[in-house]
Design a protein around this motif. Sequence first.
Motif, short mmCIF file in Angstrom:
data_model
loop_
_atom_site.label_atom_id
_atom_site.label_comp_id
_atom_site.label_asym_id
_atom_site.label_seq_id
_atom_site.Cartn_x
_atom_site.Cartn_y
_atom_site.Cartn_z
N ASP A 89 48.61 41.17 23.79
CA ASP A 89 47.43 41.35 22.95
C ASP A 89 46.16 41.35 23.79
OD1 ASP A 89 49.04 41.48 20.72
OD2 ASP A 89 48.67 39.41 20.08
N ALA A 90 46.19 40.64 24.92
CA ALA A 90 45.03 40.56 25.80
C ALA A 90 44.91 41.77 26.72
CB ALA A 90 45.09 39.29 26.63
N GLY A 91 45.96 42.62 26.71
CA GLY A 91 45.89 43.84 27.50
C GLY A 91 46.89 43.96 28.64
N ALA A 92 47.82 42.99 28.75
CA ALA A 92 48.81 43.07 29.82
C ALA A 92 49.67 44.31 29.65
CB ALA A 92 49.70 41.82 29.83
N ASP A 93 49.92 45.02 30.75
CA ASP A 93 50.76 46.23 30.70
C ASP A 93 52.23 45.86 30.58
OD1 ASP A 93 48.75 48.57 31.50
OD2 ASP A 93 48.27 46.81 32.69
N TYR A 94 52.59 44.73 31.19
CA TYR A 94 53.96 44.23 31.15
C TYR A 94 53.91 42.73 30.92
CZ TYR A 94 54.38 48.53 33.95
OH TYR A 94 54.28 49.81 34.43
N VAL A 115 49.75 37.78 36.69
CA VAL A 115 49.24 36.55 36.10
C VAL A 115 50.43 35.72 35.64
CG1 VAL A 115 47.93 35.60 34.16
CG2 VAL A 115 47.07 37.61 35.38
N THR A 116 50.37 34.42 35.84
CA THR A 116 51.48 33.58 35.42
C THR A 116 51.01 32.19 35.00
OG1 THR A 116 53.73 32.87 35.98
CG2 THR A 116 52.04 32.64 37.71
N MET A 117 51.97 31.32 34.68
CA MET A 117 51.70 29.96 34.22
C MET A 117 52.20 28.95 35.26
SD MET A 117 53.54 30.87 30.61
CE MET A 117 53.62 29.17 30.04
N ASN A 139 47.88 32.97 42.35
CA ASN A 139 47.28 31.83 43.04
C ASN A 139 46.28 31.15 42.11
OD1 ASN A 139 45.45 30.27 44.79
ND2 ASN A 139 46.50 31.27 46.48
N PRO A 140 46.35 29.82 41.98
CA PRO A 140 45.39 29.11 41.12
C PRO A 140 43.95 29.35 41.52
CG PRO A 140 47.18 27.65 41.77
CD PRO A 140 47.33 28.89 42.60
N LYS A 141 43.68 29.55 42.83
CA LYS A 141 42.32 29.73 43.31
C LYS A 141 41.70 31.03 42.83
CE LYS A 141 42.85 26.94 47.50
NZ LYS A 141 42.80 26.94 48.99
N THR A 142 42.54 32.00 42.49
CA THR A 142 42.00 33.27 41.99
C THR A 142 42.14 33.38 40.47
OG1 THR A 142 44.14 34.39 42.34
CG2 THR A 142 42.57 34.43 44.16
N GLY A 143 42.57 32.29 39.84
CA GLY A 143 42.66 32.27 38.39
C GLY A 143 43.86 33.00 37.82
N THR A 144 44.84 33.32 38.67
CA THR A 144 46.02 34.04 38.19
C THR A 144 47.20 33.12 37.91
OG1 THR A 144 46.50 34.59 40.50
CG2 THR A 144 45.43 36.29 39.17
N VAL A 145 47.02 31.82 38.12
CA VAL A 145 48.01 30.82 37.68
C VAL A 145 47.27 29.90 36.72
CG1 VAL A 145 49.59 28.99 38.34
CG2 VAL A 145 49.24 30.93 39.88
N LYS A 151 43.10 34.81 28.63
CA LYS A 151 41.79 34.93 29.28
C LYS A 151 41.92 35.54 30.67
CE LYS A 151 37.56 32.41 30.47
NZ LYS A 151 37.40 33.06 31.76
N ALA A 152 42.96 35.11 31.40
CA ALA A 152 43.17 35.63 32.76
C ALA A 152 43.41 37.13 32.72
CB ALA A 152 44.36 34.91 33.41
N VAL A 153 44.22 37.57 31.77
CA VAL A 153 44.53 39.01 31.65
C VAL A 153 43.27 39.78 31.27
CG1 VAL A 153 45.79 40.75 30.32
CG2 VAL A 153 46.97 38.68 31.10
N SER A 154 42.53 39.30 30.28
CA SER A 154 41.34 40.02 29.82
C SER A 154 40.27 40.05 30.91
CB SER A 154 40.79 39.40 28.53
OG SER A 154 40.44 38.05 28.72
N ASP A 155 40.16 38.97 31.71
CA ASP A 155 39.19 38.94 32.80
C ASP A 155 39.51 40.02 33.84
OD1 ASP A 155 37.75 36.89 31.70
OD2 ASP A 155 38.50 35.32 33.04
N VAL A 156 40.78 40.13 34.19
CA VAL A 156 41.20 41.13 35.17
C VAL A 156 40.92 42.53 34.64
CG1 VAL A 156 43.18 42.16 36.35
CG2 VAL A 156 42.93 39.68 36.29
#
Length: 229
Positions: A89-94, A115-117, A139-145, A151-156
């Motif tokens: 829903d946030a826009g992830a392609d996969y 992006v992951t958890m 990587n947590p430092k880039t906001g992808t964990v 939010k992470a997906v929509s930001d990217v």
Amino acid sequence: MAAISKKRKEALSKLDVNKLYSLEDASALVKDINTTKFDASVDVAVRLGVDPRKANQMVRGVVTLPHGTGKDVKVLALVTPDKEQEAKDAGADYAGLDEYIEKIKGGWTDVDVIVTMPSVMGKIGPLGRVLGPRGLMPNPKTGTVTMDVAKAVSDVKAGKIDFKVDRYGIIHAAVGKVSFEAEKIRENAEELLKTLLRMKPSAAKGTYIKSISMSSSMSPGVSIDAKSI
């Protein structure tokens, strides 16, 4: 000595290679000297006065470009089943987990950002040898964990990019397309450069930003005066 093409000669005739341009002028000039028929990327290269071999001088971070990169970024969300729809829903392609982990093990990396958890990093860790060299490891430092996958997906998708100084002390980043208005290129580049200025390591001595160059695909580089930032 290799011959210079007619298009490159034309581009060089509009550029003073010994001049430091303001960011505003460079953003307009990079459009003017572009010679490609496709919508080329506009890239910025910043040489920093840091020693990347030292942990306390590593420069790495993220920035959200106000006008995006102009690129359709493919995002893979490696998430548990309860988060799949949220990511889509946030826009992830996969979106998924085990099936995509197996695909990546088989060599599939047809994405731009993953992006992951935190809870599934244990499964993703072994993929480092495939994802690491391609700059795809979350990587947590880039906001992808993060637990806030949506939010992470929509930001990217909105234009968030990550950057990291290479072993030569240079940051490379795409800040738009030549089809962008010059003002939008300037604003994107300015956001990146101001972010870098805020991230100056306390251990870095001397001149922090040594040089800045802006170019489009296959075009000459336009040198930018750091004082214009």
